[in-house]
Write a protein that holds these residues in place. Structure first.
Motif, PDB file in Angstrom:
ATOM      1  N   ASN A  41       0.832  -1.207   0.000  1.00 31.04           N
ATOM      2  CA  ASN A  41       0.000   0.000   0.000  1.00 31.04           C
ATOM      3  C   ASN A  41       0.868   1.258   0.000  1.00 31.04           C
ATOM      4  O   ASN A  41       0.573   2.229  -0.700  1.00 31.04           O
ATOM      5  N   THR A  42       1.934   1.249   0.788  1.00 29.33           N
ATOM      6  CA  THR A  42       2.827   2.404   0.854  1.00 29.33           C
ATOM      7  C   THR A  42       3.534   2.615  -0.475  1.00 29.33           C
ATOM      8  O   THR A  42       3.670   3.751  -0.943  1.00 29.33           O
ATOM      9  N   VAL A  43       3.966   1.540  -1.111  1.00 27.35           N
ATOM     10  CA  VAL A  43       4.602   1.648  -2.431  1.00 27.35           C
ATOM     11  C   VAL A  43       3.630   2.286  -3.420  1.00 27.35           C
ATOM     12  O   VAL A  43       3.994   3.211  -4.162  1.00 27.35           O
ATOM     13  N   ILE A  44       2.393   1.820  -3.406  1.00 28.84           N
ATOM     14  CA  ILE A  44       1.389   2.338  -4.340  1.00 28.84           C
ATOM     15  C   ILE A  44       1.078   3.804  -4.046  1.00 28.84           C
ATOM     16  O   ILE A  44       1.046   4.638  -4.959  1.00 28.84           O
ATOM     17  N   ARG A  45       0.857   4.143  -2.772  1.00 28.09           N
ATOM     18  CA  ARG A  45       0.570   5.539  -2.411  1.00 28.09           C
ATOM     19  C   ARG A  45       1.724   6.457  -2.804  1.00 28.09           C
ATOM     20  O   ARG A  45       1.522   7.528  -3.393  1.00 28.09           O
ATOM     21  N   ASN A  46       2.948   6.045  -2.468  1.00 29.87           N
ATOM     22  CA  ASN A  46       4.122   6.861  -2.810  1.00 29.87           C
ATOM     23  C   ASN A  46       4.257   7.020  -4.320  1.00 29.87           C
ATOM     24  O   ASN A  46       4.573   8.104  -4.818  1.00 29.87           O
ATOM     25  N   GLY A  47       4.038   5.933  -5.029  1.00 27.63           N
ATOM     26  CA  GLY A  47       4.128   5.980  -6.492  1.00 27.63           C
ATOM     27  C   GLY A  47       3.093   6.905  -7.097  1.00 27.63           C
ATOM     28  O   GLY A  47       3.395   7.691  -8.002  1.00 27.63           O
ATOM     29  N   MET A  48       1.872   6.849  -6.593  1.00 30.89           N
ATOM     30  CA  MET A  48       0.827   7.729  -7.101  1.00 30.89           C
ATOM     31  C   MET A  48       1.120   9.183  -6.758  1.00 30.89           C
ATOM     32  O   MET A  48       0.885  10.075  -7.570  1.00 30.89           O
ATOM     33  N   ASP A  49       1.659   9.421  -5.577  1.00 33.49           N
ATOM     34  CA  ASP A  49       2.006  10.781  -5.174  1.00 33.49           C
ATOM     35  C   ASP A  49       3.034  11.377  -6.136  1.00 33.49           C
ATOM     36  O   ASP A  49       2.865  12.490  -6.639  1.00 33.49           O
ATOM     37  N   VAL A  50       4.083  10.624  -6.419  1.00 36.85           N
ATOM     38  CA  VAL A  50       5.134  11.098  -7.334  1.00 36.85           C
ATOM     39  C   VAL A  50       4.561  11.294  -8.734  1.00 36.85           C
ATOM     40  O   VAL A  50       4.800  12.320  -9.384  1.00 36.85           O
ATOM     41  N   TYR A  51       3.779  10.323  -9.209  1.00 36.57           N
ATOM     42  CA  TYR A  51       3.189  10.411 -10.550  1.00 36.57           C
ATOM     43  C   TYR A  51       2.313  11.654 -10.676  1.00 36.57           C
ATOM     44  O   TYR A  51       2.425  12.421 -11.633  1.00 36.57           O
ATOM     45  N   LEU A  52       1.425  11.869  -9.694  1.00 38.12           N
ATOM     46  CA  LEU A  52       0.500  12.998  -9.774  1.00 38.12           C
ATOM     47  C   LEU A  52       1.226  14.338  -9.682  1.00 38.12           C
ATOM     48  O   LEU A  52       0.878  15.285 -10.399  1.00 38.12           O
ATOM     49  N   GLN A  53       2.230  14.435  -8.823  1.00 37.51           N
ATOM     50  CA  GLN A  53       3.001  15.678  -8.739  1.00 37.51           C
ATOM     51  C   GLN A  53       3.682  15.980 -10.078  1.00 37.51           C
ATOM     52  O   GLN A  53       3.649  17.121 -10.546  1.00 37.51           O
ATOM     53  N   ASP A  54       4.296  14.961 -10.679  1.00 37.68           N
ATOM     54  CA  ASP A  54       4.963  15.148 -11.974  1.00 37.68           C
ATOM     55  C   ASP A  54       3.951  15.503 -13.058  1.00 37.68           C
ATOM     56  O   ASP A  54       4.188  16.383 -13.888  1.00 37.68           O
ATOM     57  N   ARG A  55       2.826  14.813 -13.050  1.00 33.66           N
ATOM     58  CA  ARG A  55       1.809  15.016 -14.081  1.00 33.66           C
ATOM     59  C   ARG A  55       1.225  16.423 -14.009  1.00 33.66           C
ATOM     60  O   ARG A  55       1.095  17.109 -15.019  1.00 33.66           O
ATOM     61  N   VAL A  56       0.853  16.851 -12.814  1.00 32.33           N
ATOM     62  CA  VAL A  56       0.246  18.174 -12.635  1.00 32.33           C
ATOM     63  C   VAL A  56       1.234  19.278 -12.999  1.00 32.33           C
ATOM     64  O   VAL A  56       0.831  20.332 -13.501  1.00 32.33           O
ATOM     65  N   ALA A  57       2.510  19.049 -12.798  1.00 34.12           N
ATOM     66  CA  ALA A  57       3.533  20.053 -13.111  1.00 34.12           C
ATOM     67  C   ALA A  57       3.857  20.110 -14.601  1.00 34.12           C
ATOM     68  O   ALA A  57       4.486  21.068 -15.056  1.00 34.12           O
TER      69      ALA A  57
END
Length: 92
Positions: A41-57
């Protein structure tokens, strides 16, 4: 994950969702979790956090966001214009 991040994350309201992963991707998630000593779960949450930050930027997202907002504003303006026109006709 830093202790501060874990504490902050624990204070946030969490919602359970169901997500389907291809078997190979899920195996990869579990392997990373095992190596790092964290949960999948932590791997998935961290991965989504990084993906979304990069995507939104990204410039593409910024452009799409501006376009989306402009369309929404135009729809609201049109709806308000129709409501005003209908109101004016009712009072005439």
């Amino acid at each position: 994950m830093a202790e501060e991040s874990r504490k902050a994350q624990g204070k946030e309201r969490q919602v359970v969702v169901s997500v389907r992963f291809p078997a190979a991707l899920l195996e990869w998630i579990h392997a990373v979790a095992a190596v790092e000593g964290i949960t999948a779960n932590t791997v998935i949450r961290n991965g989504m956090d990084v993906y979304l930050q990069d995507r939104v930027a990204s410039p593409a997202f910024q452009q799409a966001s501006e376009s989306y907002l402009a369309q929404a504003q135009a729809q609201v303006a049109t709806a308000r214009g129709l409501a005003t026109s209908e109101s004016e006709r009712a009072h005439a």
